[in-house]
Design a protein around this motif. Structure first.
Motif, PDB file in Angstrom:
ATOM      1  N   GLU A  56      -4.843   3.300 -11.158  1.00 28.63           N
ATOM      2  CA  GLU A  56      -5.980   2.570 -10.634  1.00 28.63           C
ATOM      3  C   GLU A  56      -6.064   2.761  -9.130  1.00 28.63           C
ATOM      4  N   ILE A  63     -12.726  -5.672  -1.844  1.00 27.03           N
ATOM      5  CA  ILE A  63     -12.909  -5.642  -3.292  1.00 27.03           C
ATOM      6  C   ILE A  63     -12.088  -6.733  -3.976  1.00 27.03           C
ATOM      7  N   ARG A  64     -10.910  -6.991  -3.464  1.00 25.21           N
ATOM      8  CA  ARG A  64     -10.046  -8.006  -4.062  1.00 25.21           C
ATOM      9  C   ARG A  64     -10.299  -9.397  -3.492  1.00 25.21           C
ATOM     10  N   GLY A  66      -8.386   2.824  -5.339  1.00 24.09           N
ATOM     11  CA  GLY A  66      -9.323   1.929  -4.671  1.00 24.09           C
ATOM     12  C   GLY A  66      -8.810   0.512  -4.583  1.00 24.09           C
ATOM     13  N   ARG A  67      -7.494   0.310  -4.693  1.00 19.95           N
ATOM     14  CA  ARG A  67      -6.903  -1.032  -4.643  1.00 19.95           C
ATOM     15  C   ARG A  67      -5.801  -1.069  -3.594  1.00 19.95           C
ATOM     16  N   SER A 114     -15.689  -6.521 -12.213  1.00 17.34           N
ATOM     17  CA  SER A 114     -15.197  -5.289 -11.618  1.00 17.34           C
ATOM     18  C   SER A 114     -14.524  -4.466 -12.694  1.00 17.34           C
ATOM     19  N   ILE A 115     -14.188  -3.236 -12.349  1.00 15.87           N
ATOM     20  CA  ILE A 115     -13.483  -2.381 -13.287  1.00 15.87           C
ATOM     21  C   ILE A 115     -12.179  -3.029 -13.718  1.00 15.87           C
ATOM     22  N   ALA A 116     -11.511  -3.682 -12.764  1.00 17.02           N
ATOM     23  CA  ALA A 116     -10.219  -4.269 -13.076  1.00 17.02           C
ATOM     24  C   ALA A 116     -10.336  -5.496 -13.957  1.00 17.02           C
ATOM     25  N   PRO A 156     -10.615  -1.772  -0.113  1.00 14.87           N
ATOM     26  CA  PRO A 156      -9.936  -2.481  -1.193  1.00 14.87           C
ATOM     27  C   PRO A 156      -9.644  -3.945  -0.864  1.00 14.87           C
ATOM     28  N   ILE A 188     -16.117   1.254  -6.839  1.00 17.21           N
ATOM     29  CA  ILE A 188     -15.860  -0.030  -7.483  1.00 17.21           C
ATOM     30  C   ILE A 188     -17.073  -0.960  -7.426  1.00 17.21           C
ATOM     31  N   ASP A 189     -17.791  -0.973  -6.312  1.00 19.90           N
ATOM     32  CA  ASP A 189     -18.894  -1.915  -6.122  1.00 19.90           C
ATOM     33  C   ASP A 189     -20.034  -1.184  -5.408  1.00 19.90           C
ATOM     34  N   VAL A 231     -18.317  -7.756  -6.505  1.00 17.21           N
ATOM     35  CA  VAL A 231     -16.941  -7.893  -6.990  1.00 17.21           C
ATOM     36  C   VAL A 231     -16.168  -8.896  -6.157  1.00 17.21           C
TER      37      VAL A 231
END
Length: 421
Positions: free
Chosen positions: A273, A83-84, A275-276, A170-172, A80, A383-384, A164
């Motif tokens: 949510e 991802i961010r 995966g964060r 991304s999903i978010a 995560p 997510i990715d 992402v």
């Protein structure tokens, strides 16, 4: 002769067996690790994540240290963060290369000397390879550019392939057809999936199941430790106040509750949510809640991986032992290629073949330890997917290189090295 179909008894046996084993062998350790990191985040109020973001040079080393922790929990934490956009792609690869998943517990318990050397080599390879990826810019964007140069007509006018973490969708980031940003809608149950009704009763039930889940996970963790202490031998099926009963009950109940939390409960109790990574937590209960939802997500993927692996073996007739014990130089190569399989199921079997049956050479164990990504790949896949595929291919490269070097130059590359008598 390769069977063309599975009979109902075989299908049910694999399903129920995987349902029991996945939670005890994997989720108990994963949940404990994620909770530990979440409690650290709660204690320091996000300052560790901020420090990591501000110290880019330390990221691959930190990723490898996270991956080096036994089990998948440490490496899962790094996904995560990538991802961010907090850490680099090299950090992700370092974490995945250093981790040996939950098979590490088996090797540590039954072949500690082999674990010391194998995981030490994996750590060094992970740090070097992680920094190389960052220094030479070999992230997802590099692969995108290479693909575009090779097949530009295929990508022109197509969908964006940017990762992402490198600014891609991304999903978010998805805006719904109404133009509304759905980034945090699920965090408080404001926007439920179509298959779930608004219900205060289900909200209360979900909180109660969340508490029960932690009780079951504690029992599964005890059962998992006993499982390793008994030499990783499969326990008997039992419903009783015994080790076998604890393994069976916590395994079946824990997986069932995890599926409920992932598909239903998380949408009602504030962690919709997954995966964060979280910078901080509002309360201690919220910290436990986040760790539970992340572990529930991993459990769902773990069971899927177990089933794909077991059904695949039954359908194809492939024997992991024959593949891994291939003659000569092909042994470490086979171990590294096996690392492409996500999840822990195949690698737990691999570890048992090394430590219990001494059917695999040490060079293959080292190659597999570097190449395999355990369950840490699942959050990234969710997510990715493209970044996950590139990362798992990347970790296979040092796995092959180090495994082959160990085969040729390491004097202890034989079968049974470091196994307790």
């Amino acid at each position: 002769m390769i069977p063309l179909q599975l009979g109902l008894p075989e299908v049910l046996e694999i399903l129920i067996g995987s349902w029991r084993e996945g939670f005890v062998q994997v989720s108990g350790f994963v949940g404990a690790t994620i909770l530990l990191f979440s409690l650290v985040q709660y204690r320091f109020d996000g300052r560790l994540t901020t420090w990591l973001q501000e110290n880019e040079r330390a990221q691959p080393l930190t990723g490898a240290l996270l991956g080096l922790t036994p089990g998948c929990g440490g490496a899962i934490i790094a996904m995560p963060l990538y991802i961010r956009g907090t850490v680099s792609f090299g950090t992700v690869v370092a974490a995945l290369a250093a981790t040996a998943g939950d098979s590490a517990f088996i090797i540590l318990a039954l072949a500690p000397e082999a674990a010391l050397y194998a995981y030490g080599m994996a750590f060094v390879a992970a740090v070097l390879f992680g920094y190389a990826i960052d220094i030479f810019g070999l992230g997802v964007g590099y692969v995108d550019n290479a693909v575009e140069r090779i097949g530009r007509p295929m990508t022109d006018g197509g969908f964006a392939t940017t990762s992402v973490a490198e600014g891609g969708p991304s999903i978010a980031d998805y805006d719904g057809p109404d133009g509304h940003d759905h980034d945090h809608d699920h965090d408080h149950g404001d926007d439920l999936p179509s298959y779930l009704p608004h219900s205060r009763l289900l909200e209360r039930v979900s909180h109660a199941i969340h508490v029960l889940w932690w009780i079951v996970l504690a029992g599964a963790l005890v059962a998992g430790v006993l499982y390793l202490a008994k030499g990783a031998q499969e326990p008997a099926w039992a419903v009783a106040a015994t080790y076998d009963g604890l393994f069976t009950i916590t395994g079946l109940v824990g997986t069932t509750l995890s599926f409920y939390l992932y598909f239903v409960g998380r949408h009602y109790i504030g962690e919709g949510e997954t995966g964060r990574v979280r910078d901080s937590f509002e309360s201690l209960y919220n910290t436990f809640q986040h760790a539970a939802m992340e572990t529930a997500m991993v459990t769902v993927w773990v069971i899927a991986g177990y089933l794909l692996y077991e059904y695949g073996l039954l359908l194809t007739g492939v024997e992991i032992q024959a593949l891994a014990a291939a003659a000569g130089i092909f042994a470490p190569i086979a171990g590294a290629v096996l690392g492409l399989i996500p999840g822990c199921a195949a690698h737990i079997v691999f570890a048992q073949l090394y430590a219990l049956e001494e059917a695999i050479p040490f060079s293959a164990l080292v190659a597999n330890a570097i190449s395999q990504d355990g369950d840490a790949l699942f959050p990234l896949m969710a997510i990715d997917l493209k970044a996950a595929i590139i990362a798992t291919i990347y970790t296979t490269i040092p796995g092959v290189i180090v495994g082959v070097l160990v085969y040729y130059f390491w004097p202890y590359a034989q079968f049974g090295f470091g196994v307790l008598g």
